[in-house]
Design a protein around this motif. Structure first.
Motif, mmCIF file in Angstrom:
data_model
loop_
_atom_site.group_PDB
_atom_site.id
_atom_site.type_symbol
_atom_site.label_atom_id
_atom_site.label_comp_id
_atom_site.label_asym_id
_atom_site.label_seq_id
_atom_site.Cartn_x
_atom_site.Cartn_y
_atom_site.Cartn_z
ATOM 1 N N GLY A 1 -7.954 3.477 10.682
ATOM 2 C CA GLY A 1 -9.182 2.943 11.263
ATOM 3 C C GLY A 1 -9.327 3.288 12.726
ATOM 4 N N MET A 2 -8.214 3.277 13.456
ATOM 5 C CA MET A 2 -8.257 3.638 14.870
ATOM 6 C C MET A 2 -8.697 5.087 15.063
ATOM 7 S SD MET A 2 -7.529 1.060 16.824
ATOM 8 C CE MET A 2 -6.924 1.713 18.383
ATOM 9 N N LEU A 3 -8.529 5.890 14.015
ATOM 10 C CA LEU A 3 -8.962 7.292 14.068
ATOM 11 C C LEU A 3 -10.285 7.489 13.331
ATOM 12 C CD1 LEU A 3 -5.533 9.093 13.469
ATOM 13 C CD2 LEU A 3 -6.614 8.442 15.626
ATOM 14 N N LYS A 4 -10.994 6.349 13.075
ATOM 15 C CA LYS A 4 -12.317 6.347 12.447
ATOM 16 C C LYS A 4 -12.305 6.897 11.024
ATOM 17 C CE LYS A 4 -14.911 6.486 16.801
ATOM 18 N NZ LYS A 4 -15.306 5.080 16.686
ATOM 19 N N MET A 5 -11.227 6.632 10.307
ATOM 20 C CA MET A 5 -11.139 7.039 8.902
ATOM 21 C C MET A 5 -11.196 5.802 8.014
ATOM 22 S SD MET A 5 -8.359 10.187 9.066
ATOM 23 C CE MET A 5 -6.994 9.199 9.698
ATOM 24 N N ARG A 6 -12.033 5.873 6.989
ATOM 25 C CA ARG A 6 -12.235 4.759 6.067
ATOM 26 C C ARG A 6 -11.154 4.751 4.984
ATOM 27 N NH1 ARG A 6 -17.061 6.396 3.280
ATOM 28 N NH2 ARG A 6 -16.225 8.470 3.800
ATOM 29 N N CYS A 7 -10.811 3.555 4.511
ATOM 30 C CA CYS A 7 -9.724 3.437 3.537
ATOM 31 C C CYS A 7 -10.100 2.551 2.353
ATOM 32 C CB CYS A 7 -8.479 2.840 4.191
ATOM 33 S SG CYS A 7 -7.720 3.865 5.462
ATOM 34 N N VAL A 8 -9.617 2.944 1.203
ATOM 35 C CA VAL A 8 -9.605 2.102 0.005
ATOM 36 C C VAL A 8 -8.138 1.840 -0.326
ATOM 37 C CG1 VAL A 8 -10.051 2.016 -2.479
ATOM 38 C CG2 VAL A 8 -11.789 2.911 -0.930
ATOM 39 N N VAL A 9 -7.801 0.585 -0.587
ATOM 40 C CA VAL A 9 -6.422 0.202 -0.866
ATOM 41 C C VAL A 9 -6.330 -0.309 -2.294
ATOM 42 C CG1 VAL A 9 -4.452 -1.175 -0.121
ATOM 43 C CG2 VAL A 9 -6.178 -0.468 1.555
ATOM 44 N N ILE A 10 -5.429 0.276 -3.092
ATOM 45 C CA ILE A 10 -5.263 -0.111 -4.497
ATOM 46 C C ILE A 10 -3.871 -0.706 -4.688
ATOM 47 C CG2 ILE A 10 -5.451 0.649 -6.900
ATOM 48 C CD1 ILE A 10 -6.501 3.178 -4.425
ATOM 49 N N ASP A 11 -3.793 -1.823 -5.408
ATOM 50 C CA ASP A 11 -2.488 -2.438 -5.653
ATOM 51 C C ASP A 11 -2.480 -3.106 -7.024
ATOM 52 O OD1 ASP A 11 -0.016 -3.319 -3.559
ATOM 53 O OD2 ASP A 11 -0.154 -4.465 -5.417
ATOM 54 N N THR A 12 -1.319 -3.090 -7.673
ATOM 55 C CA THR A 12 -1.188 -3.693 -9.003
ATOM 56 C C THR A 12 -1.182 -5.213 -8.953
ATOM 57 O OG1 THR A 12 1.225 -3.564 -8.853
ATOM 58 C CG2 THR A 12 0.097 -1.725 -9.904
ATOM 59 N N LEU A 13 -0.800 -5.786 -7.811
ATOM 60 C CA LEU A 13 -0.735 -7.238 -7.696
ATOM 61 C C LEU A 13 -2.126 -7.823 -7.447
ATOM 62 C CD1 LEU A 13 2.483 -7.558 -5.500
ATOM 63 C CD2 LEU A 13 2.281 -7.738 -7.992
ATOM 64 N N GLU A 14 -2.250 -9.132 -7.679
ATOM 65 C CA GLU A 14 -3.543 -9.788 -7.532
ATOM 66 C C GLU A 14 -3.868 -10.143 -6.085
ATOM 67 O OE1 GLU A 14 -3.565 -13.115 -10.138
ATOM 68 O OE2 GLU A 14 -3.644 -11.880 -11.961
ATOM 69 N N ALA A 15 -2.879 -10.021 -5.210
ATOM 70 C CA ALA A 15 -3.091 -10.313 -3.796
ATOM 71 C C ALA A 15 -2.385 -9.249 -2.970
ATOM 72 C CB ALA A 15 -2.565 -11.699 -3.434
ATOM 73 N N ILE A 16 -2.832 -9.062 -1.727
ATOM 74 C CA ILE A 16 -2.177 -8.098 -0.862
ATOM 75 C C ILE A 16 -0.810 -8.639 -0.425
ATOM 76 C CG2 ILE A 16 -4.394 -7.240 -0.029
ATOM 77 C CD1 ILE A 16 -3.831 -8.767 2.590
ATOM 78 N N GLY A 17 0.025 -7.749 0.085
ATOM 79 C CA GLY A 17 1.306 -8.188 0.641
ATOM 80 C C GLY A 17 2.526 -7.632 -0.036
ATOM 81 N N GLY A 18 2.386 -7.033 -1.225
ATOM 82 C CA GLY A 18 3.543 -6.465 -1.901
ATOM 83 C C GLY A 18 4.640 -7.481 -2.135
ATOM 84 N N GLN A 19 5.889 -7.056 -1.947
ATOM 85 C CA GLN A 19 7.024 -7.939 -2.172
ATOM 86 C C GLN A 19 7.011 -9.137 -1.230
ATOM 87 O OE1 GLN A 19 10.834 -5.955 -2.400
ATOM 88 N NE2 GLN A 19 9.914 -4.097 -3.210
ATOM 89 N N CYS A 20 6.483 -8.949 -0.019
ATOM 90 C CA CYS A 20 6.436 -10.061 0.941
ATOM 91 C C CYS A 20 5.668 -11.247 0.383
ATOM 92 C CB CYS A 20 5.802 -9.612 2.255
ATOM 93 S SG CYS A 20 6.859 -8.551 3.261
ATOM 94 N N SER A 21 4.594 -10.980 -0.341
ATOM 95 C CA SER A 21 3.795 -12.055 -0.921
ATOM 96 C C SER A 21 4.297 -12.460 -2.299
ATOM 97 C CB SER A 21 2.322 -11.629 -1.023
ATOM 98 O OG SER A 21 1.772 -11.411 0.254
ATOM 99 N N ALA A 22 4.703 -11.474 -3.102
ATOM 100 C CA ALA A 22 5.045 -11.761 -4.494
ATOM 101 C C ALA A 22 6.436 -12.355 -4.658
ATOM 102 C CB ALA A 22 4.942 -10.475 -5.321
ATOM 103 N N LEU A 23 7.376 -11.968 -3.801
ATOM 104 C CA LEU A 23 8.762 -12.371 -4.011
ATOM 105 C C LEU A 23 9.288 -13.373 -3.000
ATOM 106 C CD1 LEU A 23 10.458 -9.006 -5.060
ATOM 107 C CD2 LEU A 23 9.465 -10.779 -6.494
#
Length: 337
Positions: free
Chosen positions: A26-48
């Motif tokens: 974003g700081m370089l003005k590039m747009r992003c789409v983020v895909i994840d298998t979990l129902e919430a963001i955060g990966g292991q930090c949130s899930a485990l």
């Protein structure tokens, strides 16, 4: 509902490295789409381990995993990323200078570049080979993560394992549990030297019981409620430790899933990258965080942050060909709008 999206960068994985990649892109003005298998963001930090304290984030002597994810989400928010959660990328193919990704929900994402920040792929706990394990898992007697410390207040807890998770949770739960017993087959722990020393000191003060050299041997209870854990030495000596919960920390079973079929060079179930750019063997596809492999790699969140920054800068010429990138510090540049 399936979506068709055109974006600059598709980020696979919404863990710490993936979220910070949104900020750097974003700081370089590039747009992003983020895909994840979990129902919430955060990966292991949130899930485990959302309440697990993390001690090696710069400027944060101690921060809980869930708080770290909240702060990363807030940091990425000004750049309005699109989150596609509870779905996984099933296929990825090149389409001229772009890539097309399709998900298990039927989404189609066209992107100029791809950043794989999928941790170590799909993950699940390594389960100990104990009789009636599934029964006690179902009742909550046997667990592989701590979502809320409050659930262990006044409880007798047995923790099995010799790595960082086992040691960190033993130190964290000793202040709320009625008793904490750590089971390990030897007196050497694979945790960081500092936390291992804290564990030994807590044991000497009688705050934690160390069951060494023992291994898990069986579970005791009425088939629903766990009442104890049977331990045994390699010589066959057994003892019963009364317990309300067994926390088994034997690491995670990792699977790359569809990523393994995308033609990327792999090294022991990880994706090989060029360290200076984080680019994989396929031009335009990058990998950051725990899934990325190269000589000297350290599996630290802060290294994933650094890789996210390098990948973003390496991708910029693909998104904006022929446009010079004049690097500026965020302190002078501010947050790009």
């Amino acid at each position: 509902m399936a979506q068709t999206i055109a974006t600059d960068i598709a980020i696979i994985g919404a863990g710490p490295a993936g979220l910070f990649a949104v900020f750097e892109c974003g700081m370089l003005k590039m747009r992003c789409v983020v895909i994840d298998t979990l129902e919430a963001i955060g990966g292991q930090c949130s899930a485990l381990y959302p309440e697990k304290p993390i001690f090696d984030i710069p400027a944060h002597p101690r921060i809980e995993a869930a708080t770290l994810i909240h702060q990363l989400e807030a940091q990425a928010a000004p750049f309005s990323p699109t989150y596609l959660l509870a779905r996984r990328v099933e296929a990825l193919r090149a389409d001229g200078e772009s890539f097309i990704l399709t998900t298990s929900a039927g989404d189609s994402i066209t992107a100029s570049a791809v950043i794989i920040a999928a941790g170590a792929g799909a993950f699940g706990p390594n389960r100990p080979p104990l009789d009636n394990l599934a029964t006690y898992e179902a009742s909550g007697g046997v667990r592989y993560m701590v979502a809320k410390r409050a659930e262990f207040v006044g409880k007798r807890v047995v923790i099995a394992g010799g790595g960082d998770s086992a040691v960190d949770w033993a130190l964290s739960l000793k202040d709320v549990a009625a008793r904490v017993t750590v089971v390990h087959r030897r007196d050497k722990f694979r945790a960081s030297p500092e936390t291992a020393a804290q564990l030994s000191a807590a044991a000497e003060r009688g705050e934690i019981e160390l069951a060494i050299p023992y291994q898990l041997h069986g579970l005791a209870g009425d088939g629903q409620r766990l009442t104890g854990v049977v331990l045994a030495t390699l010589k066959g000596e057994e003892k019963l430790v009364e317990a309300d919960h067994l926390l088994a920390f034997f690491g995670l079973s990792m699977e790359l899933g569809p990523i393994a079929d995308w033609g990327l060079a792999l090294e022991r179930h990880h994706v090989a990258i060029t360290p200076a750019t984080c680019e994989t063997s396929v031009p335009g596809i990058y990998a950051v965080g725990d899934i990325a492999s190269y000589p000297g790699k350290l599996k630290l969140i802060l290294q994933g942050f650094s890789e996210a920054a390098m990948a973003a800068h390496a991708i910029h010429p693909r998104v904006f060909p022929g446009q010079a990138l004049h690097f500026e510090y965020s302190t002078s540049k501010g947050v790009a709008a």
